[in-house]
Motif scaffolding. Structure first.
Motif, PDB file in Angstrom:
ATOM      1  N   VAL A  48       8.339   6.309   1.224  1.00 49.21           N
ATOM      2  CA  VAL A  48       7.030   5.728   0.936  1.00 49.21           C
ATOM      3  C   VAL A  48       7.022   4.961  -0.383  1.00 49.21           C
ATOM      4  CG1 VAL A  48       4.600   6.261   0.475  1.00 49.21           C
ATOM      5  CG2 VAL A  48       5.801   7.434   2.326  1.00 49.21           C
ATOM      6  N   VAL A  49       7.578   5.563  -1.420  1.00 48.59           N
ATOM      7  CA  VAL A  49       7.514   4.960  -2.754  1.00 48.59           C
ATOM      8  C   VAL A  49       8.738   4.110  -3.052  1.00 48.59           C
ATOM      9  CG1 VAL A  49       7.267   5.458  -5.224  1.00 48.59           C
ATOM     10  CG2 VAL A  49       6.099   6.891  -3.556  1.00 48.59           C
ATOM     11  N   GLY A  50       9.884   4.483  -2.485  1.00 50.47           N
ATOM     12  CA  GLY A  50      11.110   3.743  -2.768  1.00 50.47           C
ATOM     13  C   GLY A  50      11.821   4.237  -4.010  1.00 50.47           C
TER      14      GLY A  50
ATOM     15  N   ALA B 185     -11.212   7.900   5.898  1.00 47.97           N
ATOM     16  CA  ALA B 185     -10.270   8.702   5.127  1.00 47.97           C
ATOM     17  C   ALA B 185     -10.020   8.134   3.739  1.00 47.97           C
ATOM     18  CB  ALA B 185      -8.953   8.818   5.882  1.00 47.97           C
ATOM     19  N   GLY B 186     -10.138   6.853   3.560  1.00 47.26           N
ATOM     20  CA  GLY B 186      -9.841   6.242   2.273  1.00 47.26           C
ATOM     21  C   GLY B 186      -8.338   6.114   2.064  1.00 47.26           C
ATOM     22  N   ASP B 187      -7.946   5.658   0.893  1.00 54.13           N
ATOM     23  CA  ASP B 187      -6.531   5.472   0.584  1.00 54.13           C
ATOM     24  C   ASP B 187      -5.925   6.766   0.062  1.00 54.13           C
ATOM     25  OD1 ASP B 187      -6.618   2.813   1.275  1.00 54.13           O
ATOM     26  OD2 ASP B 187      -6.995   2.140  -0.779  1.00 54.13           O
ATOM     27  N   PHE B 188      -4.792   7.166   0.645  1.00 60.00           N
ATOM     28  CA  PHE B 188      -4.066   8.328   0.157  1.00 60.00           C
ATOM     29  C   PHE B 188      -2.912   7.903  -0.733  1.00 60.00           C
ATOM     30  CE2 PHE B 188      -6.041  10.075   3.974  1.00 60.00           C
ATOM     31  CZ  PHE B 188      -6.602  11.213   3.452  1.00 60.00           C
ATOM     32  N   VAL B 189      -2.361   6.732  -0.479  1.00 57.66           N
ATOM     33  CA  VAL B 189      -1.231   6.224  -1.244  1.00 57.66           C
ATOM     34  C   VAL B 189      -1.573   4.825  -1.723  1.00 57.66           C
ATOM     35  CG1 VAL B 189       1.206   5.564  -1.167  1.00 57.66           C
ATOM     36  CG2 VAL B 189       0.411   7.545   0.133  1.00 57.66           C
TER      37      VAL B 189
END
Length: 82
Positions: A58-60, A10-14
């Motif tokens: 997720v990001v904060g 899938a690779g990196d999404f985030v």
């Protein structure tokens, strides 16, 4: 038909840092607002709140949802939202 994929497929999404040639959209501590028209469908409002919760977790970043059209992110339904 089911296909088994390993996580590497899938690779990196985030990612939390910008690599060469990439732009970082949000970072921890950013204030972000999402606009949803007051007369929009309840499902659109729920979806906007879910996105806000996800970005916060997720990001904060500090995310708010309102009907202020000057927000950085605007969501709605074409032909229905104000």
């Amino acid at each position: 038909m089911f296909v088994a994929l390993s996580s590497w497929a899938a690779g990196d999404f985030v990612t939390f840092g910008a690599a060469d040639g990439q732009t970082l959209l949000l970072k921890k501590g950013d204030k972000v607002s999402i606009a949803v028209a007051a007369n929009d469908y309840p499902g659109v409002k729920r979806a906007a709140q879910s996105v806000a919760n996800d970005l916060s977790e997720v990001v904060g970043c500090d995310v708010s949802v309102s009907d202020d059209a000057s927000s950085q992110i605007v969501v709605g339904v074409l032909g229905h939202s104000d």
